[in-house]
Design a protein around this motif. Sequence first.
Motif, PDB file in Angstrom:
ATOM      1  N   GLY A  24      -5.815  10.818  -4.664  1.00 53.89           N
ATOM      2  CA  GLY A  24      -5.701   9.433  -4.229  1.00 53.89           C
ATOM      3  C   GLY A  24      -6.469   8.458  -5.083  1.00 53.89           C
ATOM      4  O   GLY A  24      -6.495   7.262  -4.779  1.00 53.89           O
ATOM      5  N   LYS A  25      -7.108   8.934  -6.162  1.00 51.03           N
ATOM      6  CA  LYS A  25      -7.831   8.041  -7.054  1.00 51.03           C
ATOM      7  C   LYS A  25      -6.916   7.648  -8.206  1.00 51.03           C
ATOM      8  O   LYS A  25      -6.301   8.501  -8.853  1.00 51.03           O
ATOM      9  N   HIS A  79       0.647   1.840 -11.978  1.00 51.56           N
ATOM     10  CA  HIS A  79      -0.586   2.560 -11.670  1.00 51.56           C
ATOM     11  C   HIS A  79      -0.306   4.066 -11.709  1.00 51.56           C
ATOM     12  O   HIS A  79       0.780   4.512 -11.326  1.00 51.56           O
ATOM     13  N   LYS A 101       0.856  -1.175   0.000  1.00 45.27           N
ATOM     14  CA  LYS A 101       0.000   0.000   0.000  1.00 45.27           C
ATOM     15  C   LYS A 101       0.893   1.227   0.000  1.00 45.27           C
ATOM     16  O   LYS A 101       2.066   1.169   0.380  1.00 45.27           O
ATOM     17  N   VAL A 132      -1.875   7.612 -10.121  1.00 44.47           N
ATOM     18  CA  VAL A 132      -2.762   8.084  -9.059  1.00 44.47           C
ATOM     19  C   VAL A 132      -2.706   9.610  -9.033  1.00 44.47           C
ATOM     20  O   VAL A 132      -1.627  10.209  -9.007  1.00 44.47           O
ATOM     21  N   TYR A 138      -3.201   5.013  -1.281  1.00 45.50           N
ATOM     22  CA  TYR A 138      -3.634   4.222  -2.432  1.00 45.50           C
ATOM     23  C   TYR A 138      -3.255   2.766  -2.199  1.00 45.50           C
ATOM     24  O   TYR A 138      -2.188   2.461  -1.653  1.00 45.50           O
TER      25      TYR A 138
END
Length: 745
Positions: free
Chosen positions: A185-186, A179, A136, A181, A150
Amino acid sequence: MEVAYYNMTKLKYSAALMVCAASAALFASQTRTWSQSDYADFEKGTIKNLSVRSDGLLSLAPSSRELMDTSSAYLWALAQDSKGDIYAGGGPGAKLFRIPPDGKGKMLADLDALGIQALAVDSRDRVYAATSPDGKVYRISGNAKPEIFYDPKAKYIWALAFDKKGDLFIATGDPGEIHRVGPDGKGKVFFKTDETHVRYLVVDANDNLITGTDPGGLVLRVSQDGQGQGQGFVLYQMSKPEVTAVAVSPNGAIYAAAVGTRTLSVSGSAPAPAPTPAAAVTVTPPGAAAPAGAPRPVAAPPPSMGATSGVNGGSEVYRIEANGNPMKVWSNTQDVVYAIAFDAQGRAVLGAGNHGNVFRVESPSSYTALLTMPATQITAFQKGRGGQLYAATGNVGKVYEVGPGLEHQGSIESDVFDSSMYSLWGRLSFEARLNGGQVAVQTRSGNLDQPQNNWSPWSAPIVAAKGARIVSPAARFVQWKATLTADSAGHAPELESVDVAYLAKNVEPRIEEIEITPANYKFPAPVAPLVSVSAPPPNLTLPAMGSHTAAPPLFSSEGNSPTMMFAKGYIGARWLASDPNGDSLVYTVEIRGEKETEWKLLKDKVAERYLSWDSTAFADGDYRLRITASDSPGNPPAEALTTKLESDVFTIDNTPPKITALTAARNGGKLEVRWHAADALSDLTKAEYSLDGGEWTVAAPVTKLSDSPELDYVLTLDAAPGEHTIAVRMTDEYENLAVEKVVAR
């Protein structure tokens, strides 16, 4: 029997070859020089505050100091904020540390995980820490409580990086994804690979992501397509499976390090490692319930993670130019590169394990071992604002500051030189570029293979490059120590080589054994004048006794050894001789009868370790040889030494046996033949007869055994009526023949 003995002793002489060859490189009468100028030479020494270039140049190392000991086993990540604070994270125990510019570091956060694998700082100086396993991303704002920012739903998080827009990119393992972000935080998957792990991630000047993978060893450039998704392009596939570090230089070139040994599948591609069951490790946010459920099978972490004794296959670093051209610039079979950074001149600096080494790439063909840290692994770099580098280490977890200046003084103690014997030390000289600084070289000596209290103390320093005579006492072993010191303006010297002259004490030669050849064999003459050195005597290949055939060519395939040939009346000797100093030897060969009192010269100035002579010039009897070995070819007359050795007794016998009382009488349809044979010095070995010129046939003595110098013989032969001629032939141990005949009617 003697021929068999020669075959057995060939093994002994072959073994002596290795012993003699080990000393053949030394010549006591000549001044020799112990020179050290290569990287391999200096690497054997004990180095403090010095760097060693791959061509052997020694220079002062970058200055370094410990900023903080975190008491963690490993630190895997470093980051820096706008105020100059340094952040470090590692494990086990996911503790985040902050080190302000004043150097008084402390723990900032203790996250609920096993370790921190990656760090990043945004434009607002908020710190992002990625944990593994079950990774995380936490966000820490100042001294506030950490919060989960995230969760990529991946087992591992290996790297974090911000682009110019402030988006955070996260490299994961199992699965190997990237990823993206946003600041809120999305996020979601930006780019998927076919790899198990995306091991490293940096952003270049054009906001492209540069990544490295495992187990395919891919270096990829990931750019954004029109739909906002990542579009990958393989820049290079490394020959090793795991990319451990990627960095983009100021001029846009990409440096990538990879480790391990690739295992090829049938198709030729590197297969992904088979999933192995592992206990699930979860990270539970504060106040949240632990998730339930059975652990899922996961891929093992890359081999380099947690490696404490090296990775099979070593490590290599490639530079990929802006035009896409790849070039290997560094490799090592032992060190594993974990981190890459750049100095003020744009040269790549490599942090490695598992010896705590820091390397700098000078060119595709040269590098410098800058310094060695007290810790085992250099795991991460962070470039400071003042030109320094911050280095994180593993085993144990510490943070160091490296540079930008050089150490004021450094030294190297050479390895111990073994001169193989008691030696006088001559002049010590060195090649150096002083540049305003100073190089001072000291020596010490002793007679133990390791410097201890009973060695001599370090001598006064020699500072003139042209050198000076060594004052350390004569001994077998010697060692030097060079100290490099910069001047007050920081001008640093460089040392290229150190030479030590020495003269080994002359020791007398050795003759270990003398062997006499079987009678009637000789050595061929040398094809050219030879000078004997302390190599072993030739391995002799003897034809069978009595074969009367020529030996093979002068030098056989077995060790280039001269062979022997049958030569009636000749005899020879060979000897095993060597010189502890490796000096060339010359020999004097003398002979003396057993009943004589004085030695007679057989041959002087013999260069070979063997000699043959015509024994028919000597009366039959027992003799001894005396071999005198001298090392005069390589020593002044007053210092030349000799040694002598006498052989065992050997016999010269060139007189044939005597056949007497030879008679032949008819007894009905038979002939009865009788005779007596005797030899003055040796046993009779064979008796033969021929009837009417027919083939020679072996005859046995009356006693059945040919074991005496006198024997009687009786033969009963079938013979038709009429006249017959019977010839008798006798042979002694030295191949001397006697023939007599008788006529029977």
